[in-house]
Every structure is written in structure tokens, then in C-alpha cells.
Design an enzyme around this catalytic site. Structure first.
Site, PDB file in Angstrom:
ATOM      1  N   CYS A  26       0.837  -1.217   0.000  1.00 27.10           N
ATOM      2  CA  CYS A  26       0.000   0.000   0.000  1.00 27.10           C
ATOM      3  C   CYS A  26       0.868   1.262   0.000  1.00 27.10           C
ATOM      4  O   CYS A  26       1.576   1.531   0.969  1.00 27.10           O
ATOM      5  CB  CYS A  26      -0.899  -0.054   1.236  1.00 27.10           C
ATOM      6  N   CYS A  38       0.141   3.747   2.782  1.00 26.65           N
ATOM      7  CA  CYS A  38       0.659   3.221   4.056  1.00 26.65           C
ATOM      8  C   CYS A  38       2.132   3.566   4.217  1.00 26.65           C
ATOM      9  O   CYS A  38       2.589   3.923   5.304  1.00 26.65           O
ATOM     10  CB  CYS A  38       0.480   1.697   4.124  1.00 26.65           C
TER      11      CYS A  38
END
Length: 98
Positions: A23, A26
Site C-alpha cells: 500500500c 501506508c
């Protein structure tokens, strides 16, 4: 190593970062959380939970997207937000609970 439940049951607030290694947002959030921890010091614990490796925990807290931040204290969920936020936004959101 303490269980997830033991960690979030503490008196000290715990900010949980539900993330995934693949991600991009993230990865953007990770250094921001380091800055939050540096500013908040011992008044806040921050842990990271990889949703791919901990699917049961992610499902229990209804994590549908990452990154997802959840603040716990004494085992209770106090605040929850998904997406990337700035250091200032995160601190302003969690300070009332500390």
C-alpha cells in the site's frame, strides 16, 4: 510477545496503524507516525498491524481499507480514521483522549 488484546487493554493510549506492505499511502504514513511518536513521547504507544498477516484482527475491527488508524485505551476504541493524515491532524485528533 504480548497479544494484541493485551496491548490495547493498557491504560496508556495505543494508536494502531493497520497497513499493508503493498500500500503506497501506508508507506507515506509510516514516517508521519514516527514524527507523531517523537512528539507525543511516552504518552502514546504506536503499533503496526499488517492486515495481510493478521486478517482476523483486521476483520474484528472492520478494517476495509488501509491505512486505517484506530486509537485504543483500556481496550476501548476511541477514534478511527482511514487514509493518510498529517502529523498535526493526527495529534489534534488524538490529544483529547490522552
Amino acid at each position: 510477545m504480548a497479544s494484541f488484546q493485551e496491548i490495547i487493554n493498557k491504560d496508556n493510549p495505543v494508536l494502531v496503524d493497520f497497513f499493508a506492505t503493498w500500500c503506497g499511502p501506508c508507506q507515506t504514513l509510516a514516517p508521519i507516525l514516527s514524527d507523531v511518536k517523537a512528539e507525543m513521547g511516552e504518552s502514546l504507544n504506536i503499533i503496526k498491524i499488517d492486515v495481510d498477516k493478521n486478517q482476523a484482527v483486521a476483520a474484528k475491527f472492520h478494517v476495509r481499507g488501509v491505512p486505517m488508524l484506530i486509537l485504543f485505551k483500556n481496550g476501548k476504541e476511541l477514534w478511527k480514521q482511514s487514509g493518510v493524515m498529517s502529523k498535526t491532524e493526527i495529534i489534534n485528533k488524538i490529544k483529547p483522549y490522552i
